[in-house]
Design a protein around this motif. Sequence first.
Motif, mmCIF file in Angstrom:
data_model
loop_
_atom_site.group_PDB
_atom_site.id
_atom_site.type_symbol
_atom_site.label_atom_id
_atom_site.label_comp_id
_atom_site.label_asym_id
_atom_site.label_seq_id
_atom_site.Cartn_x
_atom_site.Cartn_y
_atom_site.Cartn_z
ATOM 1 N N ILE A 52 0.805 -1.227 0.000
ATOM 2 C CA ILE A 52 0.000 0.000 0.000
ATOM 3 C C ILE A 52 0.840 1.280 0.000
ATOM 4 N N PHE A 53 2.114 1.177 0.347
ATOM 5 C CA PHE A 53 2.929 2.376 0.581
ATOM 6 C C PHE A 53 3.002 3.308 -0.634
ATOM 7 N N PRO A 54 3.321 2.822 -1.844
ATOM 8 C CA PRO A 54 3.441 3.749 -2.992
ATOM 9 C C PRO A 54 2.147 4.504 -3.267
ATOM 10 N N ASP A 55 1.022 3.802 -3.205
ATOM 11 C CA ASP A 55 -0.265 4.431 -3.483
ATOM 12 C C ASP A 55 -0.596 5.476 -2.422
ATOM 13 N N PHE A 56 -0.328 5.164 -1.159
ATOM 14 C CA PHE A 56 -0.638 6.105 -0.083
ATOM 15 C C PHE A 56 0.296 7.313 -0.106
ATOM 16 N N LYS A 57 1.526 7.107 -0.480
ATOM 17 C CA LYS A 57 2.470 8.229 -0.631
ATOM 18 C C LYS A 57 1.936 9.204 -1.681
ATOM 19 N N GLU A 58 1.453 8.653 -2.780
ATOM 20 C CA GLU A 58 0.905 9.477 -3.861
ATOM 21 C C GLU A 58 -0.355 10.214 -3.397
ATOM 22 N N LYS A 59 -1.225 9.519 -2.655
ATOM 23 C CA LYS A 59 -2.456 10.142 -2.152
ATOM 24 C C LYS A 59 -2.139 11.319 -1.227
ATOM 25 N N ALA A 188 -6.430 -0.634 9.937
ATOM 26 C CA ALA A 188 -5.500 -0.099 10.945
ATOM 27 C C ALA A 188 -4.148 0.219 10.324
ATOM 28 N N VAL A 189 -3.673 -0.666 9.457
ATOM 29 C CA VAL A 189 -2.383 -0.437 8.798
ATOM 30 C C VAL A 189 -2.483 0.752 7.846
ATOM 31 N N LYS A 190 -3.569 0.823 7.092
ATOM 32 C CA LYS A 190 -3.758 1.955 6.171
ATOM 33 C C LYS A 190 -3.730 3.279 6.941
ATOM 34 N N MET A 191 -4.507 3.334 8.029
ATOM 35 C CA MET A 191 -4.567 4.558 8.827
ATOM 36 C C MET A 191 -3.196 4.950 9.354
ATOM 37 N N THR A 192 -2.447 3.975 9.858
ATOM 38 C CA THR A 192 -1.152 4.254 10.467
ATOM 39 C C THR A 192 -0.134 4.715 9.426
ATOM 40 N N VAL A 193 -0.072 4.018 8.299
ATOM 41 C CA VAL A 193 0.855 4.415 7.227
ATOM 42 C C VAL A 193 0.513 5.819 6.748
ATOM 43 N N LEU A 194 -0.768 6.086 6.588
ATOM 44 C CA LEU A 194 -1.217 7.397 6.127
ATOM 45 C C LEU A 194 -0.823 8.487 7.127
ATOM 46 N N GLU A 195 -1.076 8.241 8.392
ATOM 47 C CA GLU A 195 -0.762 9.234 9.430
ATOM 48 C C GLU A 195 0.729 9.556 9.461
ATOM 49 N N GLU A 196 1.567 8.532 9.416
ATOM 50 C CA GLU A 196 3.011 8.780 9.511
ATOM 51 C C GLU A 196 3.572 9.387 8.223
ATOM 52 N N LEU A 197 2.972 9.087 7.080
ATOM 53 C CA LEU A 197 3.362 9.769 5.839
ATOM 54 C C LEU A 197 3.073 11.266 5.948
ATOM 55 N N ILE A 198 1.929 11.602 6.521
ATOM 56 C CA ILE A 198 1.576 13.018 6.716
ATOM 57 C C ILE A 198 2.586 13.679 7.647
ATOM 58 N N HIS A 199 2.905 13.021 8.762
ATOM 59 C CA HIS A 199 3.890 13.587 9.691
ATOM 60 C C HIS A 199 5.244 13.793 9.015
ATOM 61 N N SER A 200 5.597 12.894 8.116
ATOM 62 C CA SER A 200 6.899 13.010 7.440
ATOM 63 C C SER A 200 6.976 14.230 6.532
ATOM 64 N N ALA A 201 5.799 14.755 6.123
ATOM 65 C CA ALA A 201 5.762 15.899 5.210
ATOM 66 C C ALA A 201 5.674 17.240 5.942
ATOM 67 N N GLN A 202 5.664 17.207 7.281
ATOM 68 C CA GLN A 202 5.430 18.428 8.071
ATOM 69 C C GLN A 202 6.731 19.072 8.539
ATOM 70 N N GLY A 203 7.719 19.129 7.655
ATOM 71 C CA GLY A 203 9.075 19.514 8.025
ATOM 72 C C GLY A 203 9.233 20.666 8.993
ATOM 73 N N ASN A 204 8.732 21.854 8.655
ATOM 74 C CA ASN A 204 8.917 23.030 9.503
ATOM 75 C C ASN A 204 8.225 22.874 10.847
ATOM 76 N N LEU A 205 7.018 22.297 10.847
ATOM 77 C CA LEU A 205 6.308 22.054 12.108
ATOM 78 C C LEU A 205 7.085 21.082 12.991
ATOM 79 N N GLN A 206 7.650 20.050 12.372
ATOM 80 C CA GLN A 206 8.454 19.080 13.128
ATOM 81 C C GLN A 206 9.650 19.760 13.789
ATOM 82 N N GLN A 207 10.307 20.644 13.052
ATOM 83 C CA GLN A 207 11.490 21.341 13.592
ATOM 84 C C GLN A 207 11.116 22.272 14.734
ATOM 85 N N ILE A 208 10.015 23.005 14.569
ATOM 86 C CA ILE A 208 9.553 23.905 15.636
ATOM 87 C C ILE A 208 9.204 23.107 16.880
#
Length: 397
Positions: A52-59, A188-208
Motif C-alpha cells: 500500500i505504501f506507494p499508493d498512499f504516498k501518492e495520495k 489499521a495499517v492503512k490509517m497508520t501508514v497514512l498518518e506517519e506519511l503526513i507527519h513526514s511531510a510536516q518539516g517546519n512544524l516538526q522542527q519547531i
Amino acid sequence: MGEYDEFAEALFGQLSVELNEEKEIAKLAVKANEDLEDSMKFQRLEDITKSIFPDFKEKVEDFLGVKVADNLQVKFPELDELKKLKGDKVFADKEAKGFVTELFNAVAREDQKKIAELMQQDTAKYMVYSTYAIQYISKITTTYGDYLDSVIYLNKFILSRYPQIILHKQGGPYKSKFENVNSGYLGAVKMTVLEELIHSAQGNLQQINRAAAMEVNKINEELANIILSLDTQTANKLSEYCQLQVVPDDFPFAKKANLFFFLNPDHFLIEQIGPDVMTFTHVEIDPKIGKSIPQLLDIYKRWLVPIQQHHAAFTAMEGMAGFVIENLLKEDKDFQNYLTAFMGTDFSSYQIRKNMGKDFTKTVYEKFGKETFKKIIEIPPNTRELKDPQSYLKKLS
C-alpha cells in the motif's frame, strides 16, 4: 534498599499495569495462533505495508500539495526496540541525550539497578526525563506508529498481534468472522501508514516542535537543579505549605522529587490555571512559594514561550493528520471495519469527535483548500489562533 533503589522500584510500580498488559498481549497472541486454523492466518505487516505504501504516498502528496521525501524508510520494531525508540522521541540537548538513551534502554530491559545508578549519576535529569519514560511507555499498546528523522516506525508488537487476539476473543466459529477482522486489520495499517506519511511531510512544524520541546526540557532541568540545591529547612517548609506527603528527612531525594513534580510548570501551572495557560502571556505565583524559590516566577515566565510553541506545533500536526485521514479514508471499507472491530465505534462518531487541531485545519481548508497544508506548515498557528481560527485567517489575508 537505598533511596535510589526504592525510587527505581517505584518507577516500575507506576508502569506495572502497562508491563502486565504487554505480557498478556504476547500470551493471548500465542494462544490465538494455536487455536486459529492456517486458513485464517493474517498477512504479514511488512507485506501489507509494502503493497500500500506507494499508493498512499501518492495520495498524501496529492491531497497535501506537499512533497513526501523519496528516501523514507519503514521499520517494524518489536517491543524492546520500540521502547528504545521512544527515548529518541524525547527531544533533549546534547548534554542530556546520552542520559535519556541510557534511561530508556534500562526501562526496556526492566533493569532497576541501572536506573538507580542513573538516578545517582544525575538526579536532576532523572527527575525530568523519567516522567517521559512513564508517559511514553504507558502508551505503547495504543500507539500504532511513529515518525522520526526520515523513518516511519510501525508498531509490530501490536499490529501483528491484535488481529488474532480480536478474532479469538470473538469466539467461534472463526471462519465467518475472519473476513471482517482481517479488513479491520488492513484498515489499521492503512490509517497508520497514512498518518506517519503526513507527519513526514510536516518539516517546519516538526522542527519547531523539536526545538520548543528541547527548550522546555532545559528549563525543567534548571528547575530540578534549583530544587535539589534547597536546604533541608526550606524544603521542609515548602513541602508543608504545599501540603505534600510527609517524607522523613533521611529520604532527601524523595522529598525534593515530590517538590519538583508538584512545582514543575507542566503540572503546577496547568493544575492551578488549567489548559488556558497555553494562551497566557503572563503568570503569577503564590508569594510564599516565590519567597522560598525566588527564581521560580522567572522560570515559569520563560517556560510559557516554548511550551506554547510546542503545544501549537504538536496540535497543528496532529490536527492536520486527523483531517487528512478523515477525508482520504471516509469511503474506505477497511477503515470503517477497523473502527468497528478494533475501536468499537463507527465513522460518524469518529468524524464528530472534538479535536482542536482538526477543527482548526477544517476551518482553514474551507477558505484555502489545497493551499491549507503548505500555509500551516510554513506559517504555523500560535495557541490563541488554534482556539480562534478566524484570527489565523486574518493573519494570512
